[in-house]
Design a protein around this motif. Structure first.
Motif, PDB file in Angstrom:
ATOM      1  N   HIS A  44      -6.900   1.864  -1.436  1.00 14.09           N
ATOM      2  CA  HIS A  44      -6.284   0.684  -2.034  1.00 14.09           C
ATOM      3  C   HIS A  44      -7.216  -0.480  -1.720  1.00 14.09           C
ATOM      4  O   HIS A  44      -7.511  -0.733  -0.552  1.00 14.09           O
ATOM      5  CB  HIS A  44      -4.907   0.459  -1.401  1.00 14.09           C
TER       6      HIS A  44
ATOM      7  N   VAL B  61       0.851  -1.191   0.000  1.00 21.14           N
ATOM      8  CA  VAL B  61       0.000   0.000   0.000  1.00 21.14           C
ATOM      9  C   VAL B  61       0.886   1.240   0.000  1.00 21.14           C
ATOM     10  O   VAL B  61       1.588   1.511   0.963  1.00 21.14           O
ATOM     11  CB  VAL B  61      -0.950   0.002   1.226  1.00 21.14           C
TER      12      VAL B  61
ATOM     13  N   THR C  28      -5.402   1.633 -11.599  1.00 21.89           N
ATOM     14  CA  THR C  28      -5.004   2.708 -10.706  1.00 21.89           C
ATOM     15  C   THR C  28      -5.777   3.964 -11.058  1.00 21.89           C
ATOM     16  O   THR C  28      -5.805   4.371 -12.213  1.00 21.89           O
ATOM     17  CB  THR C  28      -3.487   2.990 -10.809  1.00 21.89           C
TER      18      THR C  28
ATOM     19  N   ILE D  86      -3.750   5.489  -1.291  1.00 23.93           N
ATOM     20  CA  ILE D  86      -5.089   5.087  -0.828  1.00 23.93           C
ATOM     21  C   ILE D  86      -6.138   5.945  -1.519  1.00 23.93           C
ATOM     22  O   ILE D  86      -5.842   7.079  -1.896  1.00 23.93           O
ATOM     23  CB  ILE D  86      -5.219   5.173   0.715  1.00 23.93           C
TER      24      ILE D  86
ATOM     25  N   GLN E 126      -6.239  -6.440  -7.168  1.00 25.86           N
ATOM     26  CA  GLN E 126      -6.146  -5.181  -6.436  1.00 25.86           C
ATOM     27  C   GLN E 126      -6.488  -4.025  -7.365  1.00 25.86           C
ATOM     28  O   GLN E 126      -6.290  -4.119  -8.572  1.00 25.86           O
ATOM     29  CB  GLN E 126      -4.725  -4.970  -5.905  1.00 25.86           C
ATOM     30  N   THR E 127      -6.989  -2.968  -6.773  1.00 25.51           N
ATOM     31  CA  THR E 127      -7.143  -1.697  -7.485  1.00 25.51           C
ATOM     32  C   THR E 127      -6.690  -0.603  -6.531  1.00 25.51           C
ATOM     33  O   THR E 127      -6.792  -0.740  -5.316  1.00 25.51           O
ATOM     34  CB  THR E 127      -8.593  -1.422  -7.942  1.00 25.51           C
ATOM     35  N   ILE E 128      -6.189   0.457  -7.095  1.00 27.86           N
ATOM     36  CA  ILE E 128      -5.694   1.566  -6.298  1.00 27.86           C
ATOM     37  C   ILE E 128      -6.335   2.844  -6.797  1.00 27.86           C
ATOM     38  O   ILE E 128      -6.428   3.082  -7.995  1.00 27.86           O
ATOM     39  CB  ILE E 128      -4.166   1.684  -6.401  1.00 27.86           C
TER      40      ILE E 128
ATOM     41  N   VAL F 102      -5.198   8.837  -6.278  1.00 29.19           N
ATOM     42  CA  VAL F 102      -4.874   8.368  -4.930  1.00 29.19           C
ATOM     43  C   VAL F 102      -4.440   9.523  -4.042  1.00 29.19           C
ATOM     44  O   VAL F 102      -4.067  10.590  -4.523  1.00 29.19           O
ATOM     45  CB  VAL F 102      -3.736   7.312  -4.948  1.00 29.19           C
TER      46      VAL F 102
END
Length: 190
Positions: free
Chosen positions: A124, A119, A166, A122, A137-139, A169
């Motif tokens: 995340h 991480v 992504t 975020i 996963q995705t961010i 963030v």
């Protein structure tokens, strides 16, 4: 004869005074109702604190046979706050089929998970299958339609269409570093 110490309008107000008093009373009621509604909205399902309090504990989520969406977040995270309303709605729609676990990155209790899932921004999100295995996963900020599509694929045990994406963030650096001096992400390599 009238008593000079009493005001005749006090005992028998004129019609415009009655109307004014009625309007003032109605305005007071409306303002009170607006204030109560505003406070309920602010602390409603869409707030991060409320969602975190209602989230499934991680240990339960990874062991109860349901797929899980784990979110790393922080209360100060503007991207997390921007997604809170949509996530609250998604959780209401899918809460019976999917666990929603929330891990606050400011809580050092979650440092092993922060490091394990790398991480560094975020929100995340980590998607787990029903056996508790991380599969995607995705961010960053994700549109509600993307979250729904990924959750529907997760439930159907299919490839998540928008995984490993992504979005916008909020930067994050752990306040605590591993004590061994070695980054666990290196897997023993130099």
């Amino acid at each position: 004869m009238t008593d000079p110490t009493t005001n005749p309008t006090e005992s028998n107000p004129k019609p415009y005074q009655r109307l004014r008093n009625l309007v003032l009373a109605l305005v007071a009621v409306l303002l009170s109702a607006t204030l109560v509604w505003g406070l309920q909205t602010e602390t409603g399902v869409s707030s991060l604190e409320t969602q975190a309090a209602q989230a499934t504990p991680l240990e339960v989520a990874l062991n109860n046979g349901k797929p899980t969406l784990m979110e790393f977040y922080a209360n100060w995270c503007t991207s997390c706050q921007a997604m809170a309303k949509d996530l609250g709605e998604v959780k209401a729609d899918y809460g019976n089929q999917v666990n929603f676990a929330m891990l606050n990155v400011d809580n050092t209790k979650w440092l092993p998970e922060v490091l394990r899932y790398r991480v560094d921004g975020i929100p995340h999100f980590v998607y787990f299958n029903s056996q508790g295995e991380a599969i995607a996963q995705t961010i960053g900020e994700q549109p509600k339609s993307v979250l729904k599509a990924d959750l529907e694929a997760l439930i159907a045990q299919q490839t998540l269409p928008y995984a490993n994406q992504t979005g916008k963030v909020s930067a994050f650096q752990a306040k605590v570093k591993p004590q061994s001096g070695e980054d666990p992400r290196s897997h023993g390599g130099s």
